[in-house]
Design a protein around this motif. Structure first.
Motif, PDB file in Angstrom:
ATOM      1  N   GLN A 146       0.837  -1.193   0.000  1.00 51.83           N
ATOM      2  CA  GLN A 146       0.000   0.000   0.000  1.00 51.83           C
ATOM      3  C   GLN A 146       0.878   1.252   0.000  1.00 51.83           C
ATOM      4  O   GLN A 146       1.976   1.249   0.560  1.00 51.83           O
ATOM      5  N   ALA A 147       0.373   2.308  -0.611  1.00 53.55           N
ATOM      6  CA  ALA A 147       1.102   3.574  -0.674  1.00 53.55           C
ATOM      7  C   ALA A 147       0.113   4.713  -0.539  1.00 53.55           C
ATOM      8  O   ALA A 147      -1.098   4.539  -0.709  1.00 53.55           O
ATOM      9  N   VAL A 148       0.626   5.874  -0.205  1.00 48.92           N
ATOM     10  CA  VAL A 148      -0.164   7.096  -0.268  1.00 48.92           C
ATOM     11  C   VAL A 148       0.178   7.799  -1.575  1.00 48.92           C
ATOM     12  O   VAL A 148       1.359   7.996  -1.893  1.00 48.92           O
ATOM     13  N   ARG A 149      -0.833   8.166  -2.322  1.00 47.74           N
ATOM     14  CA  ARG A 149      -0.651   8.845  -3.610  1.00 47.74           C
ATOM     15  C   ARG A 149      -1.259  10.233  -3.509  1.00 47.74           C
ATOM     16  O   ARG A 149      -2.405  10.396  -3.099  1.00 47.74           O
ATOM     17  N   VAL A 150      -0.454  11.239  -3.878  1.00 47.11           N
ATOM     18  CA  VAL A 150      -0.905  12.634  -3.839  1.00 47.11           C
ATOM     19  C   VAL A 150      -0.671  13.250  -5.219  1.00 47.11           C
ATOM     20  O   VAL A 150       0.448  13.184  -5.741  1.00 47.11           O
ATOM     21  N   THR A 151      -1.706  13.822  -5.797  1.00 45.75           N
ATOM     22  CA  THR A 151      -1.549  14.548  -7.061  1.00 45.75           C
ATOM     23  C   THR A 151      -1.848  16.024  -6.794  1.00 45.75           C
ATOM     24  O   THR A 151      -2.711  16.365  -5.984  1.00 45.75           O
ATOM     25  N   TYR A 152      -1.123  16.904  -7.493  1.00 45.17           N
ATOM     26  CA  TYR A 152      -1.205  18.325  -7.187  1.00 45.17           C
ATOM     27  C   TYR A 152      -0.713  19.147  -8.362  1.00 45.17           C
ATOM     28  O   TYR A 152      -0.079  18.625  -9.296  1.00 45.17           O
ATOM     29  N   THR A 153      -0.968  20.440  -8.315  1.00 41.99           N
ATOM     30  CA  THR A 153      -0.421  21.384  -9.291  1.00 41.99           C
ATOM     31  C   THR A 153       0.070  22.620  -8.543  1.00 41.99           C
ATOM     32  O   THR A 153      -0.437  22.967  -7.474  1.00 41.99           O
ATOM     33  N   PHE A 154       1.087  23.256  -9.103  1.00 45.57           N
ATOM     34  CA  PHE A 154       1.523  24.545  -8.588  1.00 45.57           C
ATOM     35  C   PHE A 154       2.194  25.308  -9.728  1.00 45.57           C
ATOM     36  O   PHE A 154       2.546  24.725 -10.765  1.00 45.57           O
ATOM     37  N   THR A 155       2.330  26.598  -9.549  1.00 47.79           N
ATOM     38  CA  THR A 155       2.906  27.443 -10.593  1.00 47.79           C
ATOM     39  C   THR A 155       4.264  27.962 -10.157  1.00 47.79           C
ATOM     40  O   THR A 155       4.428  28.443  -9.037  1.00 47.79           O
ATOM     41  N   SER A 156       5.241  27.832 -11.046  1.00 40.17           N
ATOM     42  CA  SER A 156       6.586  28.342 -10.794  1.00 40.17           C
ATOM     43  C   SER A 156       7.073  29.064 -12.040  1.00 40.17           C
ATOM     44  O   SER A 156       7.143  28.479 -13.120  1.00 40.17           O
ATOM     45  N   LYS A 157       7.370  30.342 -11.881  1.00 37.75           N
ATOM     46  CA  LYS A 157       7.851  31.145 -13.012  1.00 37.75           C
ATOM     47  C   LYS A 157       6.925  31.017 -14.214  1.00 37.75           C
ATOM     48  O   LYS A 157       7.355  30.806 -15.348  1.00 37.75           O
ATOM     49  N   ASP A 158       5.629  31.113 -13.941  1.00 37.84           N
ATOM     50  CA  ASP A 158       4.583  31.069 -14.968  1.00 37.84           C
ATOM     51  C   ASP A 158       4.422  29.706 -15.613  1.00 37.84           C
ATOM     52  O   ASP A 158       3.730  29.568 -16.627  1.00 37.84           O
ATOM     53  N   VAL A 159       5.049  28.691 -15.047  1.00 39.36           N
ATOM     54  CA  VAL A 159       4.900  27.337 -15.560  1.00 39.36           C
ATOM     55  C   VAL A 159       4.008  26.549 -14.610  1.00 39.36           C
ATOM     56  O   VAL A 159       4.250  26.508 -13.400  1.00 39.36           O
ATOM     57  N   LYS A 160       2.962  25.920 -15.137  1.00 40.34           N
ATOM     58  CA  LYS A 160       2.078  25.093 -14.329  1.00 40.34           C
ATOM     59  C   LYS A 160       2.664  23.687 -14.235  1.00 40.34           C
ATOM     60  O   LYS A 160       2.716  22.960 -15.224  1.00 40.34           O
ATOM     61  N   VAL A 161       3.140  23.332 -13.053  1.00 41.33           N
ATOM     62  CA  VAL A 161       3.763  22.029 -12.840  1.00 41.33           C
ATOM     63  C   VAL A 161       2.721  21.067 -12.281  1.00 41.33           C
ATOM     64  O   VAL A 161       1.992  21.397 -11.347  1.00 41.33           O
TER      65      VAL A 161
END
Length: 216
Positions: free
Chosen positions: A162-177
């Motif tokens: 079993q694992a914990v899975r986290v998905t997310y987004t953030f912006t760095s220098k106008d780039v959506k990661v």
């Protein structure tokens, strides 16, 4: 230009934790199981006992074992250049003490208008047997420092258990990661693999890679 290693320092306790003390040892049967595991067709296994973790990535990806590989030579094959290459080197240097592994898709940097190379990094660190809820809370706290938006955070099955899975987004220098993290507990440690991209169509690949994470 942005780097292909954004997300490098997203860990339970920050960068530089590494594997220390008795808790860093994996049971012999778990180590053997990881050695015996076969990657999916078209994939290769990267990492090993020195890193504390293995994971399967596409055969076309470039991989670096920061316990032994030459950083400059490895990055020369990463698809990065200019400022992105310099930033990647600085980020990876911070992971050397954690005995991390890193892998990158060279073709993705050419496809990205931001020269962002789709990549992963992985390592293990001592843990105190955190529950799923505690792991999720820690991940959210770390990601909050980036002003990230959490899309999903839950326990999921992987090949190692079993694992914990986290998905997310953030912006760095106008780039959506777009990021995905897998936290895999094992014998007094938690192994963490972080996958990052700026492209919209990588989640299925990230989930396929994440299922292969194995502590060793």
């Amino acid at each position: 230009m942005t780097t292909g290693v954004l997300g490098t320092c997203l860990t339970l306790t920050g960068c530089g934790g590494g594997q220390t003390g008795e808790n860093a040892s994996a049971p012999a049967e778990d180590t053997q199981a990881a050695k015996d595991a076969q990657p999916p067709a078209g994939f290769k296994t990267v990492g090993g006992e020195a890193n504390g973790v293995t994971v399967a990535v596409p055969e076309s990806w470039t991989a670096l074992d920061l316990t032994k590989d030459d950083l400059d030579q490895g990055l020369a094959q990463s698809g990065l250049s200019g400022g992105a290459l310099r930033q990647a080197k600085r980020g990876l240097e911070s992971l050397v003490s954690s005995k991390a592994l890193w892998a990158s898709d060279p073709a993705s940097a050419a496809q990205s208008p931001d020269k962002f190379a789709t990549n992963l990094n992985g390592f293990c660190q001592p843990s105190a047997g955190e529950t799923t809820e505690q792991l999720i809370s820690s991940a959210k706290s770390q990601l909050g420092r980036l002003d990230a938006t959490i899309d999903e955070a839950a326990e999921v099955p992987v090949e190692a258990g079993q694992a914990v899975r986290v998905t997310y987004t953030f912006t760095s220098k106008d780039v959506k990661v777009r990021g995905t993290q897998y936290y895999v507990p094992a014998g007094g440690r938690t192994c963490l693999v972080t996958l990052s991209t700026d492209q919209k169509d990588k989640q299925q690949l990230f989930d396929q890679i994440g299922k292969t994470v194995r502590p060793v």
